[in-house]
Enzyme design. Structure first.
Site, PDB file in Angstrom:
ATOM      1  CG  ASP A  58       7.296 -15.987   2.580  1.00 18.66           C
ATOM      2  OD1 ASP A  58       7.451 -14.770   2.482  1.00 18.66           O
ATOM      3  OD2 ASP A  58       6.260 -16.517   3.008  1.00 18.66           O
ATOM      4  CB  CYS A  85      -4.929  -4.384 -13.274  1.00 13.79           C
ATOM      5  SG  CYS A  85      -4.117  -5.579 -12.201  1.00 13.79           S
ATOM      6  CB  CYS A 134     -10.307  -4.984 -13.370  1.00 19.58           C
ATOM      7  SG  CYS A 134     -10.925  -6.233 -12.224  1.00 19.58           S
ATOM      8  CB  CYS A 181     -10.698  -6.083   0.256  1.00 17.53           C
ATOM      9  SG  CYS A 181      -9.776  -6.299   1.797  1.00 17.53           S
ATOM     10  CB  CYS A 185      -4.465  -7.949   5.291  1.00 23.85           C
ATOM     11  SG  CYS A 185      -4.524  -9.414   4.267  1.00 23.85           S
ATOM     12  CB  CYS A 203      -8.144 -13.699   3.504  1.00 26.67           C
ATOM     13  SG  CYS A 203      -9.501 -12.990   2.540  1.00 26.67           S
ATOM     14  CB  CYS A 255      -7.733  -9.682  -3.080  1.00 27.99           C
ATOM     15  SG  CYS A 255      -6.175 -10.392  -2.537  1.00 27.99           S
ATOM     16  CB  CYS A 300      -8.046 -11.844  -9.548  1.00 28.91           C
ATOM     17  SG  CYS A 300      -6.965 -11.345 -10.913  1.00 28.91           S
TER      18      CYS A 300
END
Length: 308
Positions: free
Chosen positions: A132, A186, A189, A196, A212, A239, A242, A246
């Site tokens: 990252d 997915c 869905c 969100c 976001c 956060c 999301c 799931c």
């Protein structure tokens, strides 16, 4: 008879498991053709907000051979961070990934050891570790190497363990056996899109970073926009909404990395405790944490914004 590529690949995957990584997938290094127009469109629409660094090194983001000379393989690795316990219910919330020690340092150490083992066991191999911290499209590489698929919330998802894990890479100038992308699951869905709080998932697979909560509470250095007042659902750093909604995350299992265990205050503090936090307490609780990025002033700004 086992060939060298197969032998080296088995060695790397076995060593990554020993180091505690959840899984390891390998892709042939090269230009990410499919991602190029998507990244360009995302930047052109200013969906990166004030994250100006996303505009830099466009070519390097799409081509690992520009990061590591003569790169042949991208080794993608996942490290689980799903906690066994969560915060007090009467608390301002911190994203689960930041409960324990800063993942950059924890993972970098593991990657350095993995590269060292490769060089010891195989010979002269050049490579670089990425956590990252450089222009690498980690989710794209992880998906390409079969570690999961990129979901509608733009996170990498796996059927067996959901999405609460870090992604890291070793880019090396060694030819290996390559894995294949997996299928998408997915389906119809839309749980992440519907849940969100700030409607940041503007279309399936497209997150407007500038809307976001993670962006607002971590990346944005200005005052928080008043039109977002009341929409943060008590998130003061990052956060997880999301991911929490799931369906695949019902398969998340607690990590077994001691360095990711949280400081007790992170779990026990109430809203009142957070509102009264001092510089000394902040330094103690978040001594080696990713939360240090916001500094106490940033955390206090976020808490003030959340107060009713």
């Amino acid at each position: 008879m086992i060939n060298n590529k197969e032998k080296y690949t088995q060695l790397i995957k076995a060593e990554s498991k020993r180091l505690g990584f959840l899984s390891c997938g390998i892709s042939k290094a090269g230009f990410l053709e499919e991602e190029a127009p998507r990244l360009e469109s995302w930047l052109n629409k200013n969906q990166h907000g004030q994250m100006a660094y996303m505009e830099n090194h466009f070519d390097k983001r799409l081509n690992p051979t520009l990061l590591v000379e003569d790169a042949k393989s991208v080794i993608s690795l996942l490290l689980n961070y799903y906690p066994s316990e969560e915060q007090n219910s009467d608390s301002y919330k911190i994203s689960k990934y930041a409960y324990g020690q800063d993942y950059h340092f924890v993972i970098k150490e593991k990657l350095t050891e993995l590269l060292s083992t490769i060089q010891t066991e195989i010979g002269e191999v050049s490579g670089r570790a990425f956590v990252d911290s450089a222009p690498v499209l980690d989710k794209a590489w992880a998906a390409k190497s079969g570690l999961g698929w990129i979901g509608k919330n733009s996170n990498l998802i796996t059927q067996k363990t959901g999405s609460f894990y870090f992604i890291a890479e070793l880019i090396v100038d060694l030819e290996l056996e390559y894995d294949y992308a997996t299928t998408h699951h997915c389906g119809t869905c839309t749980a992440c899109i519907d849940a969100c709080p700030t409607e940041a998932i503007v279309a399936p697979y497209v997150v407007d970073g500038s809307k976001c909560i993670s962006y607002f509470t971590i990346e944005l250095k200005d005052n928080l926009p008043q039109e977002m007042k009341g929409k943060f659902n008590d998130w003061m750093f990052g956060c997880d909404v999301c991911q929490d909604v799931c369906p695949w995350n019902r398969f998340s299992k607690p990590h077994n990395e001691p360095l990711f265990h949280p400081n007790s205050e992170v779990l026990s503090f109430t809203k009142k405790d957070w509102e009264e936090i001092t510089e000394d307490t902040f330094k103690k609780v978040f001594a080696n944490s990713a939360v240090k990025r916001t500094k106490i002033k940033g955390l206090q700004r976020n808490i003030d914004f959340l107060k009713k």
